[in-house]
Motif scaffolding. Sequence first.
Motif, PDB file in Angstrom:
ATOM      1  N   UNK A 271       3.399  14.698  14.233  1.00  0.00           N
ATOM      2  CA  UNK A 271       3.663  13.282  13.314  1.00  0.00           C
ATOM      3  C   UNK A 271       5.171  13.340  12.777  1.00  0.00           C
ATOM      4  N   UNK A 272       5.365  11.936  12.497  1.00  0.00           N
ATOM      5  CA  UNK A 272       6.490  11.797  11.357  1.00  0.00           C
ATOM      6  C   UNK A 272       6.155  12.295  10.372  1.00  0.00           C
TER       7      UNK A 272
ATOM      8  N   UNK B 141     -12.248   1.777  18.703  1.00  0.00           N
ATOM      9  CA  UNK B 141     -11.314   2.664  17.669  1.00  0.00           C
ATOM     10  C   UNK B 141      -9.728   2.708  18.152  1.00  0.00           C
ATOM     11  N   UNK B 142      -8.955   2.998  17.214  1.00  0.00           N
ATOM     12  CA  UNK B 142      -7.599   3.020  17.489  1.00  0.00           C
ATOM     13  C   UNK B 142      -7.656   4.685  18.298  1.00  0.00           C
ATOM     14  N   UNK B 143      -6.906   4.914  19.272  1.00  0.00           N
ATOM     15  CA  UNK B 143      -6.522   6.043  19.629  1.00  0.00           C
ATOM     16  C   UNK B 143      -5.314   6.366  18.733  1.00  0.00           C
ATOM     17  N   UNK B 144      -4.782   7.743  19.171  1.00  0.00           N
ATOM     18  CA  UNK B 144      -3.691   8.438  18.347  1.00  0.00           C
ATOM     19  C   UNK B 144      -2.430   7.534  18.666  1.00  0.00           C
ATOM     20  N   UNK B 145      -2.058   7.081  19.633  1.00  0.00           N
ATOM     21  CA  UNK B 145      -0.912   6.229  19.885  1.00  0.00           C
ATOM     22  C   UNK B 145      -0.722   5.130  19.142  1.00  0.00           C
ATOM     23  N   UNK B 146      -2.047   4.250  19.126  1.00  0.00           N
ATOM     24  CA  UNK B 146      -2.354   3.011  18.534  1.00  0.00           C
ATOM     25  C   UNK B 146      -2.218   3.254  16.883  1.00  0.00           C
ATOM     26  N   UNK B 147      -2.740   4.337  16.472  1.00  0.00           N
ATOM     27  CA  UNK B 147      -2.732   4.607  14.987  1.00  0.00           C
ATOM     28  C   UNK B 147      -1.421   5.074  14.332  1.00  0.00           C
ATOM     29  N   UNK B 148      -0.585   5.676  15.307  1.00  0.00           N
ATOM     30  CA  UNK B 148       0.444   5.871  15.059  1.00  0.00           C
ATOM     31  C   UNK B 148       1.634   4.738  14.824  1.00  0.00           C
ATOM     32  N   UNK B 149       1.347   3.797  15.956  1.00  0.00           N
ATOM     33  CA  UNK B 149       1.949   2.460  15.825  1.00  0.00           C
ATOM     34  C   UNK B 149       1.691   1.736  14.709  1.00  0.00           C
TER      35      UNK B 149
ATOM     36  N   UNK C 242       2.454  -0.764   9.169  1.00  0.00           N
ATOM     37  CA  UNK C 242       2.046  -0.987   7.636  1.00  0.00           C
ATOM     38  C   UNK C 242       3.238  -0.324   6.864  1.00  0.00           C
ATOM     39  N   UNK C 243       3.507   0.776   7.216  1.00  0.00           N
ATOM     40  CA  UNK C 243       4.689   1.627   6.476  1.00  0.00           C
ATOM     41  C   UNK C 243       4.279   1.768   4.769  1.00  0.00           C
ATOM     42  N   UNK C 244       3.090   2.369   4.792  1.00  0.00           N
ATOM     43  CA  UNK C 244       2.798   3.076   3.568  1.00  0.00           C
ATOM     44  C   UNK C 244       3.731   4.199   3.334  1.00  0.00           C
ATOM     45  N   UNK C 245       3.634   4.621   2.140  1.00  0.00           N
ATOM     46  CA  UNK C 245       4.460   5.970   1.766  1.00  0.00           C
ATOM     47  C   UNK C 245       3.893   7.191   2.558  1.00  0.00           C
ATOM     48  N   UNK C 246       2.451   7.189   2.168  1.00  0.00           N
ATOM     49  CA  UNK C 246       1.855   8.401   3.192  1.00  0.00           C
ATOM     50  C   UNK C 246       0.624   7.563   3.961  1.00  0.00           C
TER      51      UNK C 246
ATOM     52  N   UNK D 126       0.745  -1.180   0.044  1.00  0.00           N
ATOM     53  CA  UNK D 126       0.126   0.015   0.017  1.00  0.00           C
ATOM     54  C   UNK D 126       1.012   1.146   0.080  1.00  0.00           C
ATOM     55  N   UNK D 127       0.620   2.264  -0.842  1.00  0.00           N
ATOM     56  CA  UNK D 127       1.356   3.265  -0.886  1.00  0.00           C
ATOM     57  C   UNK D 127       0.643   4.511  -0.140  1.00  0.00           C
ATOM     58  N   UNK D 128      -0.593   4.654  -0.186  1.00  0.00           N
ATOM     59  CA  UNK D 128      -1.384   5.604   0.447  1.00  0.00           C
ATOM     60  C   UNK D 128      -2.403   4.858   1.313  1.00  0.00           C
ATOM     61  N   UNK D 129      -2.186   5.079   2.764  1.00  0.00           N
ATOM     62  CA  UNK D 129      -3.165   4.369   3.722  1.00  0.00           C
ATOM     63  C   UNK D 129      -4.062   5.597   4.249  1.00  0.00           C
ATOM     64  N   UNK D 130      -5.190   5.178   4.548  1.00  0.00           N
ATOM     65  CA  UNK D 130      -6.233   6.003   5.259  1.00  0.00           C
ATOM     66  C   UNK D 130      -6.415   5.121   6.577  1.00  0.00           C
TER      67      UNK D 130
END
Length: 236
Positions: free
Chosen positions: A223-224, A186-194, A199-203, A170-174
């Motif tokens: 954010x990174x 739902x993922x919270x912010x910390x879980x979503x960042x992890x 998954x390591x998409x480009x974006x 995947x290059x673009x992940x939402x």
Amino acid sequence: MIGCRCEVCRSLDYRDKRLRTSIYVETGNQHFVIDTGPDFRQQMLREDIARVDAVIFTHAHRDHTAGLDDVRAYNFLQNMDMPVYGNAATLTQLKVEYAYAFEKVSYPGIPRLTLNEINDQNFTVNGVTIIPLPVKHLHMEVLGFRFGNFSYITDTNFIPDETLVKLEGTEVLVLNALQREKHISHFNLEEALAMAKKIHAKKTYFTHISHKLGLHAAIEKEFPANVMLAFDGLTI
Ligand SMILES: [Zn+2]
Ligand SMILES: [Zn+2]
Ligand SMILES: [Zn+2]
């Protein structure tokens, strides 16, 4: 939030004005909407969308389905029934909530819907292959969707390994990131960042954002470089 006086709800930054989560996908000559929440009509008007070839549902929660009646505008415009895709649980719920659209004797002006059941197998809509991405939303199965190198997952706090495999390349992940505090479904912010890192998409873009996450401008600074907050009207 209705009646809320917090800094996000009072913010003048247009990126802090968040309607319910949905996307419009253009691919080839096809135009799909994923989820029709309560703001569907307003969103279609705002973006001046004149064509919808199919509606695809992630799950049957009201914040994703409550605007379905307004697809009747496209019934008139396109002179066709609207193809609707969802898993068995979603379609069952739609038949309850929109019972009037499925009566044997039709009434003029009701939305005209054709239901198509999908599961975790790839499916094709008018020649476009769509890969379902099953995830867990507490106990409920929700479908994310992959189109080519674009993957869209909303409403989850658990992504099974089989789905992580389907996300490879995947290059673009939402992905959903609701708030800072932990949440039951739902993922919270910390879980979503992890998860974005894993998954390591480009974006990666975060969506399904609550006012409790904070101001767009402030949050994004943390954010990174390859992770961003989505906002209403964003075009990718
Ligand atoms: Zn608020
Ligand atoms: Zn939900
Ligand atoms: Zn939701």
